[in-house]
Enzyme design. Sequence first.
Site, short mmCIF file in Angstrom:
data_model
loop_
_atom_site.label_atom_id
_atom_site.label_comp_id
_atom_site.label_asym_id
_atom_site.label_seq_id
_atom_site.Cartn_x
_atom_site.Cartn_y
_atom_site.Cartn_z
N SER A 1 89.73 -16.87 60.02
CA SER A 1 89.09 -17.80 60.87
C SER A 1 90.38 -19.16 61.49
O SER A 1 91.61 -18.61 62.34
CB SER A 1 88.39 -18.79 59.62
OG SER A 1 87.91 -19.59 59.29
N ASP B 1 79.07 -12.32 62.64
CA ASP B 1 79.64 -13.55 61.85
C ASP B 1 79.46 -14.79 62.57
O ASP B 1 80.30 -15.13 63.65
CB ASP B 1 81.55 -13.84 62.29
CG ASP B 1 82.26 -14.20 61.98
OD1 ASP B 1 81.88 -15.38 61.32
OD2 ASP B 1 83.52 -14.80 62.25
N HIS C 1 81.96 -12.98 58.01
CA HIS C 1 83.30 -13.55 58.72
C HIS C 1 84.28 -12.76 58.24
O HIS C 1 85.57 -13.09 58.14
CB HIS C 1 82.88 -14.79 58.17
CG HIS C 1 83.98 -15.93 58.93
ND1 HIS C 1 84.58 -16.34 59.87
CD2 HIS C 1 84.56 -16.78 58.22
CE1 HIS C 1 85.22 -17.33 60.38
NE2 HIS C 1 85.37 -17.60 58.96
#
Length: 284
Positions: free
Chosen positions: A95, A232, A262
């Site tokens: 991320s 995601d 994600h």
Amino acid sequence: MNKFQSVISDGFELNYCIKGLGRPVLVVGSSVYYPRLFSENLYKEFQFIFLDHRGFVKPPCALEPEDDILDKVLDDIETARQALKLEDFIVLGHSGHAFMALEYAKKYPEHVQKVVLLNSAPTNSPERQQQSFSFFDENADPARKRQFEQDIALLESDIKQDPERRFVHMCIRMGAHSFYDYTFDAVYMWNGVYTNMPIIDYLWGNTFGKLNMIQSLASFDKPVFIGLGRYDYLVAPVSLWDSIDNTDGGKVKKVVFERSGHNPMFEEPHSFDTQLIEWINEGK
């Protein structure tokens, strides 16, 4: 139960947690959160070192974020690398931490062997964030959208009750954007995770919007693994990475996990582990 140790950098006490044996993989982020996402199978192959950055620890004093905060985070990682005596290792960022991992490898390339970038868009600019929301609105199925509407309606009261954990509350309430199974409840993953909001706000709200990893990779010469989740929506669409096509002489490998959001390491552990292990061991 994870056993934590710590290293001091610039007054910040950065905890780290080591799991497994073998070639070291340094995971930048929260030493509490990230061990909950990866499978035990990986620890049979490699030594995973989960390291806090200063966005996940209590500050030694009152502070005001500055434009050079990312450089300070990179220096923190280097201080930890020296303390851990890592001479030849893989750095992994997921991320927003993907920006940290790549920027660290650019600033301190001497001991980095490979880089793993998971579930990030190339940039966190406001324009890209709006693009991701638009993609969700246009492509998510109705049930996923209803779940999101129910969850996000609770965010304001969450933040009002506990403003210092607004990053955590947002991550939890964005579950329909985050998981293939949009009903998944991620609350337990964030238990005990401290958030230093001034630093997180500045990095995610300012610094990462000025970076572009595709541009950075054009002049980067180490092997890179890019892992993405088809569902995601936080950093959608995966087509943002279309210019990376696995045909540049093997320097970059891009994998899209088709039944993940994600967190493919958590949602598709067998497929994720297989792909990552094979890639890390290439050219061993």
